[in-house]
Design an enzyme around this catalytic site. Structure first.
Site, mmCIF file in Angstrom:
data_model
loop_
_atom_site.group_PDB
_atom_site.id
_atom_site.type_symbol
_atom_site.label_atom_id
_atom_site.label_comp_id
_atom_site.label_asym_id
_atom_site.label_seq_id
_atom_site.Cartn_x
_atom_site.Cartn_y
_atom_site.Cartn_z
ATOM 1 C CE1 TYR A 120 -3.732 2.448 0.624
ATOM 2 C CE2 TYR A 120 -2.416 3.254 2.466
ATOM 3 C CZ TYR A 120 -3.494 3.398 1.608
ATOM 4 O OH TYR A 120 -4.325 4.484 1.716
ATOM 5 C CG ASP A 176 5.740 3.652 0.971
ATOM 6 O OD1 ASP A 176 5.992 4.267 2.033
ATOM 7 O OD2 ASP A 176 4.594 3.524 0.525
ATOM 8 C CE LYS A 205 1.926 5.212 8.880
ATOM 9 N NZ LYS A 205 0.465 5.297 8.978
#
Length: 426
Positions: free
Chosen positions: A142, A237, A265
């Site tokens: 994702y 990523d 994050k």
């Protein structure tokens, strides 16, 4: 009716599905979301006064635990000067310098507001730099909800049973090619079929949105070699793995250097922040230095920068934190594996450092196809047991457990006791 139930009843009337992100929904496990009022250390507290040992950690940012006093104080001080200016600030420069001076493969960096924005921008830069249009991603990985990458995505898309998404025109995904995670031959085949029209290969170095799926030995190294051979950029990523596996993220952990990297994050310490960076010659393609346009009114927000910089400084100054949480991860996930084996439960435990999960399947999980063999109904029963005994897990088979430096040995032992109690009756 609990207060959480009352809030959810109100929420579904005004918010699609009652939540502002599908991964917060409890529909897949037949429960009402717990509405959280506060958190400290390894614990969160809901609006009904219930305390939970938290293994979500805000989906990763709280690597040092919730409500860390140093980070909180940095945010309070920043707020005293104002919340947003829409202008350049010194702290943006400090953040960029701090990261670039410590991570060799990040020579320049651009702040954005989310992981989705970071990935979308990195893809655009890769296309602008190479002059090519095609992208290779991996089934089950994702990379945010931008149109071009919402194909064979994992995480909330898997949980809801939606393979892609309505509202995404075919034209937006026609240049997105899907490879098999941990299968270099599938990547090689796509690169050859594209006649070297691939701008970039983007990968989660550790798959963490189809459950946790570590890379096989040689997989990331093989991607680096293939990208070099076909003059494509390699994008890591690291929205989840960045600054979590090591300070230099998965790139440092596995010893593989990407051309571009995306962050999120942890660099915001819980605030909404993303970033993308890489080699100077690539990043200088970004406007206003170059022709690739990308902008964000609130990018580099001073309060978010204060939070993120405070956390990164703490991590840099005490890098033993990575050893500590690695050992905690090993203790917890190996302990769960031992319990499953002793109770003759054929489920799988996958983990890398402080990320891990149980797959409710007898099949070894190495990619998207094997992850989908997991029994989501069995997971739902396990989830409810743990929640009712005060342990807060992600409400999806296809999400990770996150450990923090705040989790204590006693809390890990308590978790293992609950896991053992549950599977003894399996």
């Amino acid at each position: 009716m609990t207060k959480s139930q009352e809030l959810f009843k109100r929420a579904v009337n005004r918010i699609p599905g009652g939540v502002n992100s599908p991964v917060r929904a409890y529909g897949a496990i037949g429960e009402t979301p717990r509405f959280i009022q506060g958190a400290v250390g390894s614990s969160i507290f809901d609006v009904d006064g219930q305390k939970y040992l938290d293994y979500i950690c805000s989906w990763g940012p709280m690597i040092l635990g919730h409500n860390h006093p140093v980070i909180r104080d940095a945010v309070v001080r920043a707020c005293e000067n104002g919340l947003s200016f829409g202008c350049a600030t010194e702290r943006e420069v400090e953040m960029a310098e701090f990261i670039c001076e410590r991570i060799p493969h990040v020579e320049m960096i651009r702040m954005v507001n989310s992981g989705t924005e970071a990935v979308m921008s990195a893809i655009r830069v890769a296309r602008g730099f190479t002059g090519k249009s095609k992208i290779i991603k991996f089934a089950g990985c994702y990379h945010g909800h931008s149109d071009a990458l919402l194909v064979s995505a994992g995480s909330g898309v898997m949980t809801s049973g939606v393979p892609d998404s309505a509202g995404v025109p075919k034209g937006c995904t026609q240049d997105t090619m899907i490879a098999v995670y941990n299968d270099l031959e599938s990547v090689k085949q796509l690169l050859e079929e594209s006649n070297d029209e691939v701008a970039a290969v983007i990968v989660e170095p550790v798959g963490a949105n189809m459950g946790v799926v570590p890379p096989k030995d040689g997989f990331l190294e093989g991607l680096r070699t293939l990208c070099d051979e076909h003059k494509a950029l390699l994008i890591f990523d690291e929205v989840i793995t960045g600054f979590r596996l090591k300070f230099g993220g998965a790139a440092e952990y596995f010893g593989v250097t990407p051309d571009l990297v995306t962050y999120g994050k942890i660099i915001g310490a819980g605030m909404p922040v993303g970033a993308y960076g890489g080699r100077k010659e690539i990043m200088e393609m970004v406007s206003p230095a170059g022709p690739v346009y990308q902008a964000g009114t609130l990018s580099g927000n001073p309060v978010a920068m204060a939070a993120g910089l405070a956390q990164l400084k703490l991590l840099w100054e005490d890098q033993d934190v990575y050893t500590r949480i690695y050992r905690k991860g090993e203790y917890l996930f190996e302990g769960i594996q031992k319990i499953l084996k002793e109770n003759e439960v054929p489920y799988q435990v996958n983990y890398t450092a402080s990320l891990g999960c149980i797959f409710f399947t007898s099949e070894k999980v190495t990619d998207y196809t094997s992850a989908k063999t997991a029994d989501t109904k069995a997971f739902a029963e396990y989830f409810k047991y743990m929640l009712n005994h005060g342990v807060h897990l992600a409400p999806s088979q296809f999400e990770a457990m996150f450990l923090s430096d705040a989790h204590t040995q006693e809390e890990l032992d308590l978790t293992l006791e609950l896991v053992e109690q549950y599977f003894k009756t399996w």
